[in-house]
Design a protein around this motif. Structure first.
Motif, PDB file in Angstrom:
ATOM      1  N   GLU A   4      61.929  44.470 -18.536  1.00  0.00           N
ATOM      2  CA  GLU A   4      61.814  44.749 -20.145  1.00  0.00           C
ATOM      3  C   GLU A   4      60.408  44.384 -20.823  1.00  0.00           C
ATOM      4  OE1 GLU A   4      64.840  43.290 -20.446  1.00  0.00           O
ATOM      5  OE2 GLU A   4      65.921  44.608 -19.495  1.00  0.00           O
ATOM      6  N   ALA A   5      60.076  43.645 -20.675  1.00  0.00           N
ATOM      7  CA  ALA A   5      58.960  42.856 -21.495  1.00  0.00           C
ATOM      8  C   ALA A   5      57.467  43.126 -20.365  1.00  0.00           C
ATOM      9  CB  ALA A   5      59.327  41.105 -20.745  1.00  0.00           C
ATOM     10  N   THR A   6      57.802  43.906 -19.475  1.00  0.00           N
ATOM     11  CA  THR A   6      56.551  43.694 -18.070  1.00  0.00           C
ATOM     12  C   THR A   6      54.984  44.893 -18.897  1.00  0.00           C
ATOM     13  OG1 THR A   6      57.545  43.073 -16.394  1.00  0.00           O
ATOM     14  CG2 THR A   6      55.792  45.165 -16.199  1.00  0.00           C
ATOM     15  N   ASP A   7      56.272  45.668 -19.712  1.00  0.00           N
ATOM     16  CA  ASP A   7      54.802  46.799 -20.141  1.00  0.00           C
ATOM     17  C   ASP A   7      54.389  46.691 -21.302  1.00  0.00           C
ATOM     18  OD1 ASP A   7      55.609  48.686 -18.428  1.00  0.00           O
ATOM     19  OD2 ASP A   7      57.094  49.861 -19.856  1.00  0.00           O
ATOM     20  N   LEU A   8      55.472  45.465 -22.232  1.00  0.00           N
ATOM     21  CA  LEU A   8      54.237  44.045 -23.411  1.00  0.00           C
ATOM     22  C   LEU A   8      53.281  43.357 -22.949  1.00  0.00           C
ATOM     23  CD1 LEU A   8      54.283  44.331 -26.274  1.00  0.00           C
ATOM     24  CD2 LEU A   8      56.289  42.051 -26.067  1.00  0.00           C
ATOM     25  N   VAL A   9      53.653  42.555 -21.542  1.00  0.00           N
ATOM     26  CA  VAL A   9      52.448  41.437 -21.513  1.00  0.00           C
ATOM     27  C   VAL A   9      51.531  42.844 -20.523  1.00  0.00           C
ATOM     28  CG1 VAL A   9      52.074  40.538 -19.210  1.00  0.00           C
ATOM     29  CG2 VAL A   9      53.773  39.838 -21.046  1.00  0.00           C
ATOM     30  N   GLU A  10      51.142  43.393 -20.072  1.00  0.00           N
ATOM     31  CA  GLU A  10      50.698  44.322 -19.202  1.00  0.00           C
ATOM     32  C   GLU A  10      49.516  44.706 -20.323  1.00  0.00           C
ATOM     33  OE1 GLU A  10      52.224  46.888 -16.798  1.00  0.00           O
ATOM     34  OE2 GLU A  10      52.618  45.600 -15.337  1.00  0.00           O
ATOM     35  N   TYR A  11      50.386  45.307 -21.587  1.00  0.00           N
ATOM     36  CA  TYR A  11      49.706  45.585 -23.218  1.00  0.00           C
ATOM     37  C   TYR A  11      48.817  44.876 -23.365  1.00  0.00           C
ATOM     38  CZ  TYR A  11      48.196  46.583 -27.575  1.00  0.00           C
ATOM     39  OH  TYR A  11      48.343  46.643 -28.966  1.00  0.00           O
ATOM     40  N   PHE A  12      48.812  43.857 -23.594  1.00  0.00           N
ATOM     41  CA  PHE A  12      48.107  42.314 -24.289  1.00  0.00           C
ATOM     42  C   PHE A  12      47.719  42.026 -23.856  1.00  0.00           C
ATOM     43  CE2 PHE A  12      51.815  42.117 -27.226  1.00  0.00           C
ATOM     44  CZ  PHE A  12      51.183  41.628 -28.409  1.00  0.00           C
ATOM     45  N   GLU A  13      47.893  42.045 -22.157  1.00  0.00           N
ATOM     46  CA  GLU A  13      46.816  41.263 -20.745  1.00  0.00           C
ATOM     47  C   GLU A  13      45.527  42.373 -21.067  1.00  0.00           C
ATOM     48  OE1 GLU A  13      48.374  41.657 -17.397  1.00  0.00           O
ATOM     49  OE2 GLU A  13      48.580  39.433 -17.068  1.00  0.00           O
ATOM     50  N   ARG A  14      45.739  43.710 -21.220  1.00  0.00           N
ATOM     51  CA  ARG A  14      44.716  44.783 -20.873  1.00  0.00           C
ATOM     52  C   ARG A  14      43.837  44.358 -22.163  1.00  0.00           C
ATOM     53  NH1 ARG A  14      48.732  48.021 -19.458  1.00  0.00           N
ATOM     54  NH2 ARG A  14      48.146  49.184 -21.555  1.00  0.00           N
ATOM     55  N   THR A  15      45.013  44.608 -23.771  1.00  0.00           N
ATOM     56  CA  THR A  15      44.245  44.655 -25.299  1.00  0.00           C
ATOM     57  C   THR A  15      42.995  43.332 -24.969  1.00  0.00           C
ATOM     58  OG1 THR A  15      46.056  46.159 -25.480  1.00  0.00           O
ATOM     59  CG2 THR A  15      43.862  45.029 -27.569  1.00  0.00           C
ATOM     60  N   TYR A  16      44.246  42.154 -25.057  1.00  0.00           N
ATOM     61  CA  TYR A  16      42.928  41.495 -25.662  1.00  0.00           C
ATOM     62  C   TYR A  16      42.593  40.514 -24.470  1.00  0.00           C
ATOM     63  CZ  TYR A  16      45.913  42.929 -29.770  1.00  0.00           C
ATOM     64  OH  TYR A  16      45.968  43.807 -31.163  1.00  0.00           O
ATOM     65  N   ILE A  17      43.271  40.472 -22.618  1.00  0.00           N
ATOM     66  CA  ILE A  17      43.037  39.284 -22.628  1.00  0.00           C
ATOM     67  C   ILE A  17      41.330  40.101 -21.250  1.00  0.00           C
ATOM     68  CG2 ILE A  17      43.943  37.716 -20.602  1.00  0.00           C
ATOM     69  CD1 ILE A  17      46.191  37.085 -22.053  1.00  0.00           C
ATOM     70  N   GLY A  18      42.384  41.034 -20.643  1.00  0.00           N
ATOM     71  CA  GLY A  18      41.402  41.735 -19.467  1.00  0.00           C
ATOM     72  C   GLY A  18      41.758  41.472 -18.437  1.00  0.00           C
ATOM     73  N   SER A  19      42.307  42.277 -17.539  1.00  0.00           N
ATOM     74  CA  SER A  19      43.266  41.778 -16.120  1.00  0.00           C
ATOM     75  C   SER A  19      42.361  42.716 -15.118  1.00  0.00           C
ATOM     76  CB  SER A  19      44.598  43.585 -16.490  1.00  0.00           C
ATOM     77  OG  SER A  19      44.155  44.688 -16.846  1.00  0.00           O
ATOM     78  N   TYR A  20      43.325  42.665 -14.328  1.00  0.00           N
ATOM     79  CA  TYR A  20      42.333  42.867 -12.966  1.00  0.00           C
ATOM     80  C   TYR A  20      43.166  44.605 -12.295  1.00  0.00           C
ATOM     81  CZ  TYR A  20      40.951  37.926 -12.719  1.00  0.00           C
ATOM     82  OH  TYR A  20      41.311  36.374 -12.984  1.00  0.00           O
TER      83      TYR A  20
END
Length: 79
Positions: A4-20
């Motif tokens: 259930e936390a996957t979408d939230l974690v991905e949102y924070f990565e895209r928005t505040y950290i950056g992703s791959y």
């Protein structure tokens, strides 16, 4: 991590950290190529660590301006 936390974690990565992001034709290649994407709001915008350590303000004008624009409150009516 709970599913259930996957979408939230991905949102924070895209928005505040950056992703791959995968690049190239990854179905035909034997190795995966990734490219780092920039966050929507990089740490230089939201990080207040240095300000906290130096006893400075812990918000910035951009945050304050945005917050005040979002308020739907008339201070004169409250008085």
């Amino acid at each position: 991590m709970p599913e259930e936390a996957t979408d939230l974690v991905e949102y924070f990565e895209r928005t505040y950290i950056g992703s791959y992001k995968r690049v190239g034709n990854w179905q035909l290649e034997t190795r995966i190529q990734l490219r780092k994407t920039s966050p929507h709001f990089p740490p230089s915008v939201w990080n207040v660590r240095d300000a906290t350590l130096n006893n400075k303000d812990q918000t910035n004008d951009v945050c304050e301006s945005q917050a005040s624009n979002n308020l739907d409150f008339d201070y004169q009516d409250a008085a």
